[in-house]
Design a protein around this motif. Structure first.
Motif, PDB file in Angstrom:
ATOM      1  N   ALA A  83       6.208 -44.559  36.534  1.00  0.00           N
ATOM      2  CA  ALA A  83       7.430 -45.109  35.930  1.00  0.00           C
ATOM      3  C   ALA A  83       8.595 -44.132  36.074  1.00  0.00           C
ATOM      4  CB  ALA A  83       7.190 -45.435  34.453  1.00  0.00           C
ATOM      5  N   ILE A  84       8.334 -42.825  35.903  1.00  0.00           N
ATOM      6  CA  ILE A  84       9.471 -41.902  36.055  1.00  0.00           C
ATOM      7  C   ILE A  84       9.846 -41.748  37.535  1.00  0.00           C
ATOM      8  CG2 ILE A  84       9.160 -40.670  33.863  1.00  0.00           C
ATOM      9  CD1 ILE A  84       8.118 -38.300  35.544  1.00  0.00           C
TER      10      ILE A  84
ATOM     11  N   ILE B  54      14.840 -37.293  30.188  1.00  0.00           N
ATOM     12  CA  ILE B  54      14.597 -36.733  28.851  1.00  0.00           C
ATOM     13  C   ILE B  54      13.178 -37.083  28.432  1.00  0.00           C
ATOM     14  CG2 ILE B  54      15.068 -37.047  26.356  1.00  0.00           C
ATOM     15  CD1 ILE B  54      17.978 -37.232  26.910  1.00  0.00           C
ATOM     16  N   LYS B  55      12.454 -36.080  27.917  1.00  0.00           N
ATOM     17  CA  LYS B  55      11.195 -36.356  27.224  1.00  0.00           C
ATOM     18  C   LYS B  55      11.240 -35.647  25.878  1.00  0.00           C
ATOM     19  CE  LYS B  55       6.859 -34.785  27.159  1.00  0.00           C
ATOM     20  NZ  LYS B  55       6.775 -33.989  25.931  1.00  0.00           N
ATOM     21  N   PHE B  56      10.531 -36.173  24.893  1.00  0.00           N
ATOM     22  CA  PHE B  56      10.642 -35.611  23.551  1.00  0.00           C
ATOM     23  C   PHE B  56       9.485 -34.667  23.250  1.00  0.00           C
ATOM     24  CE2 PHE B  56      13.276 -39.343  23.620  1.00  0.00           C
ATOM     25  CZ  PHE B  56      14.443 -38.849  23.051  1.00  0.00           C
ATOM     26  N   THR B  57       9.832 -33.559  22.613  1.00  0.00           N
ATOM     27  CA  THR B  57       8.854 -32.540  22.232  1.00  0.00           C
ATOM     28  C   THR B  57       7.779 -33.155  21.321  1.00  0.00           C
ATOM     29  OG1 THR B  57      10.679 -30.981  22.258  1.00  0.00           O
ATOM     30  CG2 THR B  57       8.644 -30.245  21.211  1.00  0.00           C
TER      31      THR B  57
ATOM     32  N   ASP C  55      25.981 -38.685  34.670  1.00  0.00           N
ATOM     33  CA  ASP C  55      25.508 -39.538  35.768  1.00  0.00           C
ATOM     34  C   ASP C  55      24.402 -38.894  36.592  1.00  0.00           C
ATOM     35  OD1 ASP C  55      26.859 -37.652  37.157  1.00  0.00           O
ATOM     36  OD2 ASP C  55      28.421 -38.996  37.923  1.00  0.00           O
ATOM     37  N   ARG C  56      23.804 -37.813  36.048  1.00  0.00           N
ATOM     38  CA  ARG C  56      22.575 -37.309  36.700  1.00  0.00           C
ATOM     39  C   ARG C  56      21.334 -37.789  35.938  1.00  0.00           C
ATOM     40  NH1 ARG C  56      22.577 -31.101  37.889  1.00  0.00           N
ATOM     41  NH2 ARG C  56      20.645 -31.715  38.961  1.00  0.00           N
ATOM     42  N   MET C  57      21.532 -38.539  34.827  1.00  0.00           N
ATOM     43  CA  MET C  57      20.400 -38.987  34.014  1.00  0.00           C
ATOM     44  C   MET C  57      19.705 -40.194  34.652  1.00  0.00           C
ATOM     45  SD  MET C  57      20.083 -36.950  31.479  1.00  0.00           S
ATOM     46  CE  MET C  57      18.787 -37.914  30.742  1.00  0.00           C
ATOM     47  N   ALA C  58      18.430 -40.002  35.043  1.00  0.00           N
ATOM     48  CA  ALA C  58      17.652 -41.110  35.613  1.00  0.00           C
ATOM     49  C   ALA C  58      17.028 -41.950  34.507  1.00  0.00           C
ATOM     50  CB  ALA C  58      16.556 -40.571  36.527  1.00  0.00           C
ATOM     51  N   GLY C  59      16.639 -41.308  33.409  1.00  0.00           N
ATOM     52  CA  GLY C  59      15.994 -42.086  32.356  1.00  0.00           C
ATOM     53  C   GLY C  59      15.563 -41.259  31.163  1.00  0.00           C
TER      54      GLY C  59
ATOM     55  N   SER D 208      25.242 -44.836  30.490  1.00  0.00           N
ATOM     56  CA  SER D 208      25.219 -43.926  31.646  1.00  0.00           C
ATOM     57  C   SER D 208      24.530 -44.521  32.868  1.00  0.00           C
ATOM     58  CB  SER D 208      24.506 -42.631  31.268  1.00  0.00           C
ATOM     59  OG  SER D 208      23.117 -42.811  31.388  1.00  0.00           O
ATOM     60  N   GLY D 209      23.898 -45.692  32.711  1.00  0.00           N
ATOM     61  CA  GLY D 209      23.175 -46.270  33.846  1.00  0.00           C
ATOM     62  C   GLY D 209      21.775 -45.689  34.027  1.00  0.00           C
ATOM     63  N   ALA D 210      21.274 -44.990  33.011  1.00  0.00           N
ATOM     64  CA  ALA D 210      19.898 -44.476  33.060  1.00  0.00           C
ATOM     65  C   ALA D 210      18.941 -45.564  32.569  1.00  0.00           C
ATOM     66  CB  ALA D 210      19.784 -43.236  32.176  1.00  0.00           C
ATOM     67  N   LEU D 211      17.653 -45.414  32.886  1.00  0.00           N
ATOM     68  CA  LEU D 211      16.655 -46.409  32.458  1.00  0.00           C
ATOM     69  C   LEU D 211      15.930 -45.925  31.211  1.00  0.00           C
ATOM     70  CD1 LEU D 211      15.039 -47.560  35.837  1.00  0.00           C
ATOM     71  CD2 LEU D 211      17.055 -48.466  34.650  1.00  0.00           C
ATOM     72  N   LEU D 212      15.727 -46.849  30.281  1.00  0.00           N
ATOM     73  CA  LEU D 212      14.973 -46.534  29.070  1.00  0.00           C
ATOM     74  C   LEU D 212      13.513 -46.941  29.289  1.00  0.00           C
ATOM     75  CD1 LEU D 212      14.818 -45.569  26.143  1.00  0.00           C
ATOM     76  CD2 LEU D 212      15.518 -47.865  25.417  1.00  0.00           C
TER      77      LEU D 212
END
Ligand SMILES: *Cc1c(COP(=O)(O)O)cnc(C)c1O
Length: 433
Positions: free
Chosen positions: A124-125, A138-141, A198-202, A232-236
């Motif tokens: 998925a990533i 982004i991933k959460f601790t 705009d560098r955020m993919a998801g 931002s156009g990133a995927l959740l």
């Protein structure tokens, strides 16, 4: 309780398999002692090789929401076995399970089956990056998304339990584009989006965390993630490997009313066989090979036994009236009972539960249940270890870490819950002495 045979099998296992186990969570690492070796399971029960019986709140770490050896799932498996176990070619059952998943989780317009939750999140990533042409995730601790390199940073579950949230062997390069952020930290999320825009993919998130114990999102947190991704156009990406078909029929996304772009599934979707899946927006999924260019493949993906067990499991859930109200009411009865049993013995404990998952936390005096890894890791793991072993001695099989959620199945009736609470009452009284 006699554990002679378990001890002998485990001693031999340690000469054959690293640490004696094929997955670290099983090794009783944070509670001490040696694991019991399981012989068979039925309904809510586990039986070990010494003939002891346990009420099972681990349920294979999530998949067995119908209890063990469910009749309909076993029958479906027997039918499938006699037709050959793998073809590496399309089957009707793959369409059936895809349709069934889409019916239960409508955001999954298209789906790709894989063989584990790890594979699902890893793929998925890759897809989020391939589709957006961007690199940062982004991933959460304290969230755990399986053991692929890019996601094995600040990880929960056994990684946290065993003290290796960042494993040796995962290079700095492999996690360079993964940005760890504290769970439920609105400000930190906003700052990362501001910094990387705009560098955020998801964003990949456990919409209810199971892997630091059960931790729920604060009101507005999942909404914030949705907004930031949209802007931002990133995927959740909702990692619903644990929460899918467990916190509600349509997973955490149904429970909270948030539609992710991609969802990862595992555990329940395989009905106890090795399956994972990722799916979501059709336009995004069509970027996967051979419809698109993002590579992902699997020799055993969509395996006939796995799809038969998964499909039948989902159908039983779908056809059982009040399935989720029933499992949720057993869980809240359990939570209230455990908190009360602890309080009666003067022990500070807080239960967090949602749907058919929950955790009894032992937070520092005066503190509520944790909302992030910093708070979860402040809980009393030594008290947890004593509680765990005393419960095991009374035939209650809990996850062997403060940082793992416990699960109930449709077989966990009020009678069994009350039995568990009665055992806990004895245990807490004994711990106080
Ligand atoms: C269990 C889990 C995974 C990994 O699944 P495996 O099948 O063990 O590879 C990923 N994400 C979450 C949220 C999980 O609970």
């Amino acid at each position: 309780m006699d554990h002679t045979k378990s001890a002998a099998v485990f001693a031999q296992a340690q000469t054959l398999i690293p640490g004696g186990v094929n997955s670290p969570a099983r090794a009783f690492g944070s509670v001490g002692g040696t694991p019991v070796v399981i012989d068979r399971a039925e309904g809510p029960w586990l039986f070990d090789v010494d003939g002891n019986r346990y009420l099972d709140y681990v349920l294979s770490w999530g998949p067995m929401i119908l209890g063990h050896a469910n009749e309909r799932v076993s029958a479906a498996l027997c039918r499938a076995v006699s037709r050959g176990t793998s073809y590496g070619a399309p089957t009707v059952m793959e369409n059936k399970i895809a349709e069934q998943v889409r019916k239960m989780i409508p955001s999954i317009e298209k789906i790709r089956l894989v063989s584990s939750g790890t594979e699902a999140t890893m793929s998925a990533i890759r897809l989020a990056r391939g589709f957006t042409g961007r690199d940062k995730i982004i991933k959460f601790t304290g969230c755990y998304h399986g053991h692929s390199d890019a996601l094995l940073v600040s990880a929960g579950s056994s990684a946290a339990t065993l003290g290796v949230p960042n494993s040796p062997g995962v290079t700095a390069g492999a996690v360079a584009d993964t940005i760890p952020v504290p769970y439920n930290d609105f400000q930190a999320v906003s700052e990362v989006f501001q910094a990387y825009g705009d560098r955020m993919a998801g964003v990949i998130v456990e919409p209810v965390v199971g892997n630091m114990g059960c931790v729920v999102p604060k009101p507005g947190f999942l909404e914030l993630l949705r907004q930031k991704c949209d802007a931002s156009g990133a995927l959740l990406i909702f990692d619903e490997v644990m929460t899918g078909f467990r916190v509600a029929r349509g997973g955490a996304q149904e429970y909270f009313g948030i539609r992710p772009d991609l969802t990862t599934l595992g555990k329940i979707i395989g009905g106890g066989l090795p399956v994972g899946a990722y799916g979501g927006r059709a336009d995004v999924m069509d970027a996967v090979l051979p419809a698109g260019k993002v590579f992902q493949a699997g020799t055993l993906s969509g395996n006939p036994l796995a799809t038969a067990a998964g499909y039948e499991t989902l159908r039983v859930i779908d056809q059982t009236a009040d399935f989720y109200p029933r499992v949720a009411s057993a869980m809240s009865r359990l939570g209230a009972g455990l908190e009360e049993a602890a309080a009666a013995a003067g022990i500070h404990a807080r239960f967090t539960g949602i749907g058919a998952m929950g955790t009894l936390f032992f937070p520092p005096a005066g503190r509520e249940a944790p909302s992030c890894w910093a708070e979860a890791s402040a809980c009393d793991t030594r008290l947890f270890a004593r509680y765990f072993h005393a419960m095991l001695d009374r035939g209650i099989y809990l996850p062997c870490s403060q940082f793992e959620a416990l699960f109930t199945s449709i077989e966990h009736t009020d009678e069994f819950v009350d039995m568990t609470v009665a055992a806990a009452r004895e245990v807490f009284r004994s711990l106080k002495d």
